[in-house]
Design a protein around this motif. Structure first.
Motif, PDB file in Angstrom:
ATOM      1  N   MET A  14      -7.287 -16.489  31.679  1.00 45.16           N
ATOM      2  CA  MET A  14      -6.536 -17.121  30.598  1.00 45.16           C
ATOM      3  C   MET A  14      -6.991 -18.573  30.388  1.00 45.16           C
ATOM      4  SD  MET A  14      -4.100 -15.289  29.134  1.00 45.16           S
ATOM      5  CE  MET A  14      -3.067 -13.833  29.383  1.00 45.16           C
ATOM      6  N   LEU A  15      -6.910 -19.013  29.164  1.00 48.09           N
ATOM      7  CA  LEU A  15      -7.090 -20.409  28.825  1.00 48.09           C
ATOM      8  C   LEU A  15      -5.703 -21.008  28.642  1.00 48.09           C
ATOM      9  CD1 LEU A  15      -9.232 -22.603  27.881  1.00 48.09           C
ATOM     10  CD2 LEU A  15      -8.573 -21.937  25.562  1.00 48.09           C
ATOM     11  N   LYS A  16      -5.407 -22.104  29.322  1.00 49.18           N
ATOM     12  CA  LYS A  16      -4.092 -22.735  29.223  1.00 49.18           C
ATOM     13  C   LYS A  16      -4.181 -23.990  28.365  1.00 49.18           C
ATOM     14  CE  LYS A  16      -0.095 -24.349  31.867  1.00 49.18           C
ATOM     15  NZ  LYS A  16       0.489 -24.558  33.205  1.00 49.18           N
ATOM     16  N   VAL A  17      -3.252 -24.103  27.425  1.00 47.72           N
ATOM     17  CA  VAL A  17      -3.196 -25.266  26.545  1.00 47.72           C
ATOM     18  C   VAL A  17      -2.318 -26.321  27.219  1.00 47.72           C
ATOM     19  CG1 VAL A  17      -2.592 -26.123  24.262  1.00 47.72           C
ATOM     20  CG2 VAL A  17      -3.452 -23.779  24.521  1.00 47.72           C
ATOM     21  N   LEU A  18      -2.953 -27.340  27.778  1.00 48.07           N
ATOM     22  CA  LEU A  18      -2.200 -28.410  28.436  1.00 48.07           C
ATOM     23  C   LEU A  18      -1.595 -29.354  27.402  1.00 48.07           C
ATOM     24  CD1 LEU A  18      -4.677 -29.238  31.352  1.00 48.07           C
ATOM     25  CD2 LEU A  18      -2.768 -27.608  31.338  1.00 48.07           C
ATOM     26  N   LYS A  19      -2.385 -29.706  26.403  1.00 49.55           N
ATOM     27  CA  LYS A  19      -1.914 -30.481  25.252  1.00 49.55           C
ATOM     28  C   LYS A  19      -2.511 -29.847  24.011  1.00 49.55           C
ATOM     29  CE  LYS A  19      -1.570 -34.925  27.688  1.00 49.55           C
ATOM     30  NZ  LYS A  19      -2.051 -36.335  27.729  1.00 49.55           N
ATOM     31  N   SER A  20      -1.680 -29.625  23.011  1.00 50.59           N
ATOM     32  CA  SER A  20      -2.125 -28.821  21.871  1.00 50.59           C
ATOM     33  C   SER A  20      -2.851 -29.603  20.782  1.00 50.59           C
ATOM     34  CB  SER A  20      -0.928 -28.098  21.254  1.00 50.59           C
ATOM     35  OG  SER A  20       0.049 -29.022  20.812  1.00 50.59           O
ATOM     36  N   GLY A  21      -2.742 -30.927  20.764  1.00 48.45           N
ATOM     37  CA  GLY A  21      -3.362 -31.680  19.679  1.00 48.45           C
ATOM     38  C   GLY A  21      -2.540 -31.590  18.410  1.00 48.45           C
ATOM     39  N   PHE A  22      -3.107 -32.072  17.301  1.00 44.25           N
ATOM     40  CA  PHE A  22      -2.362 -32.144  16.035  1.00 44.25           C
ATOM     41  C   PHE A  22      -2.044 -30.763  15.471  1.00 44.25           C
ATOM     42  CE2 PHE A  22      -2.587 -32.368  11.323  1.00 44.25           C
ATOM     43  CZ  PHE A  22      -1.384 -33.035  11.117  1.00 44.25           C
ATOM     44  N   PHE A  23      -3.056 -29.942  15.304  1.00 46.80           N
ATOM     45  CA  PHE A  23      -2.851 -28.589  14.766  1.00 46.80           C
ATOM     46  C   PHE A  23      -3.997 -27.720  15.267  1.00 46.80           C
ATOM     47  CE2 PHE A  23      -2.826 -25.134  11.648  1.00 46.80           C
ATOM     48  CZ  PHE A  23      -1.471 -24.847  11.577  1.00 46.80           C
ATOM     49  N   THR A  24      -3.742 -26.994  16.344  1.00 43.33           N
ATOM     50  CA  THR A  24      -4.740 -26.161  16.993  1.00 43.33           C
ATOM     51  C   THR A  24      -4.356 -24.705  16.824  1.00 43.33           C
ATOM     52  OG1 THR A  24      -5.181 -27.901  18.620  1.00 43.33           O
ATOM     53  CG2 THR A  24      -5.897 -25.678  19.183  1.00 43.33           C
ATOM     54  N   THR A  25      -5.288 -23.895  16.364  1.00 43.67           N
ATOM     55  CA  THR A  25      -4.964 -22.525  16.003  1.00 43.67           C
ATOM     56  C   THR A  25      -6.091 -21.575  16.406  1.00 43.67           C
ATOM     57  OG1 THR A  25      -4.340 -21.108  14.114  1.00 43.67           O
ATOM     58  CG2 THR A  25      -5.904 -22.868  13.683  1.00 43.67           C
ATOM     59  N   ILE A  26      -5.800 -20.297  16.382  1.00 45.02           N
ATOM     60  CA  ILE A  26      -6.813 -19.255  16.590  1.00 45.02           C
ATOM     61  C   ILE A  26      -7.192 -18.695  15.223  1.00 45.02           C
ATOM     62  CG2 ILE A  26      -7.303 -16.967  17.552  1.00 45.02           C
ATOM     63  CD1 ILE A  26      -7.100 -18.927  19.739  1.00 45.02           C
ATOM     64  N   GLN A  27      -8.498 -18.664  14.945  1.00 46.61           N
ATOM     65  CA  GLN A  27      -8.972 -18.108  13.684  1.00 46.61           C
ATOM     66  C   GLN A  27     -10.209 -17.260  13.928  1.00 46.61           C
ATOM     67  OE1 GLN A  27      -7.322 -18.425  10.791  1.00 46.61           O
ATOM     68  NE2 GLN A  27      -5.823 -19.858  11.658  1.00 46.61           N
ATOM     69  N   ASP A  28     -10.355 -16.230  13.107  1.00 48.07           N
ATOM     70  CA  ASP A  28     -11.583 -15.438  13.127  1.00 48.07           C
ATOM     71  C   ASP A  28     -12.141 -15.381  11.714  1.00 48.07           C
ATOM     72  OD1 ASP A  28      -9.940 -13.608  11.840  1.00 48.07           O
ATOM     73  OD2 ASP A  28      -9.846 -12.205  13.518  1.00 48.07           O
ATOM     74  N   GLY A  29     -12.905 -14.354  11.403  1.00 52.46           N
ATOM     75  CA  GLY A  29     -13.522 -14.278  10.082  1.00 52.46           C
ATOM     76  C   GLY A  29     -12.566 -14.080   8.935  1.00 52.46           C
ATOM     77  N   GLY A  30     -11.330 -13.652   9.213  1.00 55.40           N
ATOM     78  CA  GLY A  30     -10.329 -13.529   8.158  1.00 55.40           C
ATOM     79  C   GLY A  30      -9.678 -12.159   8.093  1.00 55.40           C
ATOM     80  N   ARG A  31      -8.661 -12.095   7.268  1.00 55.12           N
ATOM     81  CA  ARG A  31      -7.825 -10.898   7.113  1.00 55.12           C
ATOM     82  C   ARG A  31      -8.036 -10.370   5.695  1.00 55.12           C
ATOM     83  NH1 ARG A  31      -3.724 -13.159   9.250  1.00 55.12           N
ATOM     84  NH2 ARG A  31      -3.835 -12.079  11.254  1.00 55.12           N
ATOM     85  N   PHE A  32      -8.814  -9.301   5.583  1.00 52.68           N
ATOM     86  CA  PHE A  32      -9.218  -8.825   4.268  1.00 52.68           C
ATOM     87  C   PHE A  32      -8.520  -7.512   3.889  1.00 52.68           C
ATOM     88  CE2 PHE A  32     -12.675 -11.440   5.882  1.00 52.68           C
ATOM     89  CZ  PHE A  32     -12.871 -12.312   4.817  1.00 52.68           C
ATOM     90  N   GLY A  33      -8.376  -7.319   2.589  1.00 49.32           N
ATOM     91  CA  GLY A  33      -7.826  -6.075   2.079  1.00 49.32           C
ATOM     92  C   GLY A  33      -6.344  -6.110   1.787  1.00 49.32           C
ATOM     93  N   TYR A  34      -5.726  -7.307   1.881  1.00 49.65           N
ATOM     94  CA  TYR A  34      -4.276  -7.386   1.699  1.00 49.65           C
ATOM     95  C   TYR A  34      -3.866  -8.429   0.665  1.00 49.65           C
ATOM     96  CZ  TYR A  34      -4.414  -4.677   5.975  1.00 49.65           C
ATOM     97  OH  TYR A  34      -4.680  -3.692   6.905  1.00 49.65           O
ATOM     98  N   LEU A  35      -4.818  -8.928  -0.120  1.00 50.08           N
ATOM     99  CA  LEU A  35      -4.472  -9.911  -1.144  1.00 50.08           C
ATOM    100  C   LEU A  35      -3.474  -9.345  -2.147  1.00 50.08           C
ATOM    101  CD1 LEU A  35      -7.966 -11.529  -1.895  1.00 50.08           C
ATOM    102  CD2 LEU A  35      -6.023 -12.615  -0.754  1.00 50.08           C
ATOM    103  N   ASN A  36      -3.601  -8.046  -2.432  1.00 50.21           N
ATOM    104  CA  ASN A  36      -2.667  -7.432  -3.391  1.00 50.21           C
ATOM    105  C   ASN A  36      -1.264  -7.271  -2.821  1.00 50.21           C
ATOM    106  OD1 ASN A  36      -3.373  -5.442  -1.555  1.00 50.21           O
ATOM    107  ND2 ASN A  36      -3.442  -3.803  -3.082  1.00 50.21           N
ATOM    108  N   LYS A  37      -1.128  -7.522  -1.522  1.00 56.39           N
ATOM    109  CA  LYS A  37       0.187  -7.509  -0.883  1.00 56.39           C
ATOM    110  C   LYS A  37       0.719  -8.925  -0.661  1.00 56.39           C
ATOM    111  CE  LYS A  37       0.122  -2.958  -0.166  1.00 56.39           C
ATOM    112  NZ  LYS A  37      -1.244  -2.642  -0.643  1.00 56.39           N
ATOM    113  N   GLY A  38      -0.020  -9.911  -1.150  1.00 64.35           N
ATOM    114  CA  GLY A  38       0.399 -11.296  -1.000  1.00 64.35           C
ATOM    115  C   GLY A  38       0.007 -11.927   0.323  1.00 64.35           C
ATOM    116  N   VAL A  39      -0.909 -11.292   1.065  1.00 61.61           N
ATOM    117  CA  VAL A  39      -1.328 -11.800   2.380  1.00 61.61           C
ATOM    118  C   VAL A  39      -2.637 -12.565   2.219  1.00 61.61           C
ATOM    119  CG1 VAL A  39      -1.972 -11.210   4.735  1.00 61.61           C
ATOM    120  CG2 VAL A  39      -0.232  -9.863   3.538  1.00 61.61           C
TER     121      VAL A  39
END
Length: 280
Positions: free
Chosen positions: A1-26
């Motif tokens: 596991m990677l442990k977040v000791l201090k998170s910083g201003f805005f730290t997030t997990i992202q990948d290439g994206g979530r496709f196929g759901y724009l018509n659902k408002g995602v």
């Protein structure tokens, strides 16, 4: 596991994206700066869309729970591994208990951290990208943990890249949007023959431009939008939708940023200047 000791201003997990759901408002979500993120996954020989940690402005302090190999890129920050400086776009081995710390922001706005094999978090609608309300949270908090697969030995084909940084680039190449035709000669001159400042209203959803151009009185039905869509409000404000942006909108879609332009804009912060140029 990677442990977040201090998170910083805005730290997030992202990948290439979530496709196929724009018509659902995602929204698509995913890497704000795809150009930098892809280079990190390339060096680590990961899948192109493997999940990375994306930081905004100030980065976190992280402790590794098992051996792996890492790579950084994107915005330029003072980053140390066990108090020793490390550089962007270079593969490093880390051991259990090693700590990576982010310091002063030098240039740009968003940075990326990758591990060999990518971070292992749940996929929702085909993506690991954090986005409320699709995921339970939209960023990593102090004390959060992120799983990854131990890698005992990795000999990269290329251990580092000499990257021509685009952090100094200010020209955003665009194509004509569906409502480009509504623009008057005056509005076109205002759009393409001046620089604009990024306002303090900027995040993963949208970037607003500080200066206005001449407004309009066009009424239109709500229509589909994409990351990089440039909307023009009746008052003349320019709103550029980003990776977590709305999937529909009722303002004229006058321009559409190229993928590279989205990456360039993602590295801009309040007060930085940009200009628009039509891609020929």
């Amino acid at each position: 596991m990677l442990k977040v000791l201090k998170s910083g201003f805005f730290t997030t997990i992202q990948d290439g994206g979530r496709f196929g759901y724009l018509n659902k408002g995602v929204p698509v979500s995913g890497f704000m700066d795809t150009s930098s993120a892809s280079k990190i996954n390339l060096l680590l020989e990961n899948e192109a869309n493997a999940a990375l940690i994306e930081t905004t402005m100030t980065g976190p302090t992280l402790e590794f729970g098992k051996r792996t190999y890492i790579c950084l890129g994107g915005a330029q920050l003072s980053v140390t591994l066990n108090n020793e400086p490390i550089q962007d776009y270079k593969v490093y081995k880390v051991e259990k208990g090693d700590i990576i710390s982010y310091g002063k922001l030098k240039k740009g706005f968003r940075s990326y951290l990758g591990v060999k094999g990518g971070f292992k978090t749940p996929k929702i609608l085909g993506s690991q990208s954090l986005y409320l309300p699709i995921t339970s949270k939209n960023h990593l908090d102090d004390g959060s943990t992120v799983d990854y697969t131990m890698c005992e030995l990795f000999v990269p084909k290329t251990s580092e890249l000499k990257v021509d940084s685009f952090l100094n680039e200010t020209v955003l190449y665009v194509t004509e949007g569906p409502e480009f035709h509504i623009l008057s000669k005056r509005q076109l001159e205002e759009l393409f023959f001046k620089d604009f400042k990024i306002s303090n209203q900027n995040d993963r959803m949208a970037y607003q431009i500080e200066e206005k151009i001449t407004g309009h009185k066009v009424s239109m039905l709500t229509s589909a939008t994409l990351p990089g869509t440039v909307q023009l409000t009746p008052s003349g404000k320019l709103i550029i939708l980003m990776k977590d942006g709305q999937t529909t909108g009722g303002y004229p879609r006058v321009l559409q940023l190229t993928d590279r332009a989205i990456s360039i804009l993602a590295q801009k912060k309040f007060g930085d200047k940009v200009s628009f140029k039509v891609l020929k």
